[in-house]
Design an enzyme around this catalytic site. Structure first.
Site, PDB file in Angstrom:
ATOM      1  N   SER A  11      15.256  20.779 -16.739  1.00  8.69           N
ATOM      2  CA  SER A  11      13.994  21.698 -17.216  1.00  8.69           C
ATOM      3  C   SER A  11      14.671  22.961 -17.857  1.00  8.69           C
ATOM      4  CB  SER A  11      13.430  21.994 -15.575  1.00  8.69           C
ATOM      5  OG  SER A  11      12.508  23.129 -16.025  1.00  8.69           O
ATOM      6  N   LYS A  26      16.229  21.307 -11.523  1.00  5.64           N
ATOM      7  CA  LYS A  26      15.396  19.964 -11.713  1.00  5.64           C
ATOM      8  C   LYS A  26      16.296  18.918 -12.536  1.00  5.64           C
ATOM      9  CE  LYS A  26      11.735  18.916 -11.432  1.00  5.64           C
ATOM     10  NZ  LYS A  26      10.627  19.225 -12.244  1.00  5.64           N
ATOM     11  N   HIS A  59       0.962  -1.146   0.159  1.00  2.00           N
ATOM     12  CA  HIS A  59      -0.009  -0.102   0.120  1.00  2.00           C
ATOM     13  C   HIS A  59       0.795   1.226  -0.046  1.00  2.00           C
ATOM     14  CE1 HIS A  59      -3.263  -2.821   1.374  1.00  2.00           C
ATOM     15  NE2 HIS A  59      -2.372  -3.242   1.975  1.00  2.00           N
ATOM     16  N   GLU A  83       9.926   7.444 -17.376  1.00  2.00           N
ATOM     17  CA  GLU A  83       8.545   8.015 -17.577  1.00  2.00           C
ATOM     18  C   GLU A  83       7.906   7.756 -19.205  1.00  2.00           C
ATOM     19  OE1 GLU A  83       7.983  12.245 -15.645  1.00  2.00           O
ATOM     20  OE2 GLU A  83       9.848  12.336 -16.039  1.00  2.00           O
TER      21      GLU A  83
END
Ligand code: ARG
Length: 463
Positions: A281, A287, A160, A294
């Site tokens: 970024s 970043k 979980h 992804e």
């Protein structure tokens, strides 16, 4: 195409509408099947020769011409664009006729594009299934190396997404290894059903020429020949099975991607991706983004789309061949390309991931991840597990109030909940002991994981 000659000549007086002709055309993508179709044509030519349909001289002419066409295609990038063709099969036939005239016209005896396309597609896919299996093996290899790079390291295990029990880092790596192993076995099974030869089914009813289908199949390396011509020209199960097995590969990669993305956040801080597989970024200078994984996660959706498309295209088709089936190509082509690329990138990322061992160990030692261990300790001393669970729950509550881990409680504090607790409890609660006790097959004890790593290596070497 309007005004030019079609494969179906005689029956037609008018010419095709240009818009429809271009809609009908698949040569833009099915040229991928070119080599496979030439191979199948060579075997068909030999079959026709043995059946006495072609003279030795005609067969020789066709063979040489097919070889010439192969060579031209390999050396001349614009070769495919010289003749406007509906599909790869009509392209090859047009080339044959252009180069050797009537002998070229004879090659289509006893076959149809319906069994031809199914044969070429299966030949092509057979090689690609092998390529996907090899990419799977390489990705598995990267997982084993990553496990071996941090042999002693531990990781908080989650259920979980809440801290659950500590596991070895290698155990996590090998979990993904297992998934990819099943994928590799699945691909081998898919291959068996791809490797059946439809050629000789002709348009739908079979051929009236005495072609020895088994001999043609042997020449093409097919394991068997199809048993029903109607089924053979209209079966695309092999595409769907491949897409389905691929969808599972992508599912596994997507879960791997999710773990890696999550574990490399500042919040988790367990993993770091090297610059080679991350991006920055354009706006925020601090970043470092895990775009590689992804994209892998995103591409799973694309492959599921292809699987759904294939199932949907096939679901309402009457026997036998229908042109709807031309839609199978791009779905399968893109699936092959996407799965191979995703596996390659995933393997590269695995080679560019570093585990923050210290932080992982700290995280694994906190958050009451040894509570189950304490319940097991009490159960081993004779307390029914349900009662042990309850007592430990109350001990955890007390520790939370006190702001300490379980081993931060004194013996007296613990004994207030169960007199079975003795001095040896502290050893039982240690991270090392927690791991060591998971010693059954499949468990995360260092001994079992070391064996599992050896077994994984052996699996990789064996194929
Ligand atoms: N290009 C077609 C396909 O991919 C094969 C041709 C069969 N066409 C036909 N009209 N019988 O399905």
């Amino acid at each position: 195409m309007s005004g030019s000659k079609n494969l179906w000549g005689g029956r037609f007086e008018g010419v095709a509408d240009e818009g429809f002709a271009s809609f009908n055309r698949s040569f833009g993508f099915d040229r991928k099947l070119f080599e496979a179709d030439v191979r199948a044509s060579l075997a068909h030519c030999a079959g026709l020769r043995r059946a006495g349909v072609l003279s030795e001289q005609e067969a020789e002419q066709i063979r040489n011409c097919l070889q010439t066409i192969l060579k031209r295609a390999a050396t001349d990038a614009s070769y495919f664009d010289e003749l406007p063709s509906e599909d790869v099969h009509s392209f090859i036939e047009a080339r044959l006729v252009q180069l050797i005239g009537d002998a070229g016209r004879k090659l289509h005896t006893g076959r149809s594009r319906n069994d031809q396309v199914a044969t070429a597609f299966r030949l092509w896919l057979r090689d690609e299934v092998d390529a996907v299996a090899e990419s799977l093996r390489l990705a598995q290899g990267a997982l084993v190396e990553l496990a071996e790079a941090h042999r002693e390291a531990v990781l908080p295990g989650y259920t979980h997404l809440q801290r659950a029990q500590p596991v070895l880092w290698a155990h996590w790596c090998l979990a993904y290894f297992e998934m990819l192993q099943r994928d590799r076995v699945r691909m081998a099974e898919v291959r068996r059903r791809v490797n059946v030869m439809p050629l000789g089914s002709a348009a739908l009813a079979g051929t009236s020429y005495e072609i020895d289908r088994a001999a043609v199949a042997r020449e093409l390396g097919f394991e068997s020949i199809s048993r029903n011509s109607l089924d053979a020209v209209s079966d695309r199960d092999f595409c769907i099975e491949f897409a389905s097995a691929s969808a599972l590969v992508m599912l596994h990669l997507s879960r791997l991607a999710e773990d890696i993305i999550l574990y490399s956040t500042t919040e988790f801080g367990l993993l770091e991706l090297s610059d080679a597989v991350a991006t920055g970024s354009s706006l925020m200078p601090q970043k470092k983004n895990p775009d590689s994984m992804e994209l892998v996660r995103g591409k799973a959706g694309r492959v599921y789309g292809h699987l759904t498309a294939l199932l949907t295209v096939m679901k309402g088709l009457p026997l036998a061949y229908n042109k709807d089936m031309q839609e199978d190509k791009e779905a399968v082509f893109d699936t092959v390309q996407t799965v191979k690329a995703s596996l390659e990138v995933a393997a590269t990322v695995l080679g560019n991931v570093t585990l923050n061992e210290e932080r992982a160990r700290e995280a694994a030692a906190r958050g009451y991840m040894n509570a189950t261990e304490l319940a097991d300790y009490l159960a081993r001393k004779g307390l029914p597990f349900r009662e042990a669970h309850d007592a430990v729950g109350r001990i955890v509550l007390r520790a939370i109030e006190r702001g300490v881990e379980l081993d931060g409680l004194t013996l007296e504090e613990m004994r207030a909940f169960s007199p079975l607790i003795e001095e040896d409890v502290y050893a039982a609660l240690s991270l090392e002991q927690t791991l060591k006790t998971k010693a059954q097959t499949g468990g995360t004890s260092p001994a079992r994981v070391a064996e599992a790593l050896t077994a994984a290596r052996a699996l990789l070497d064996e194929s």
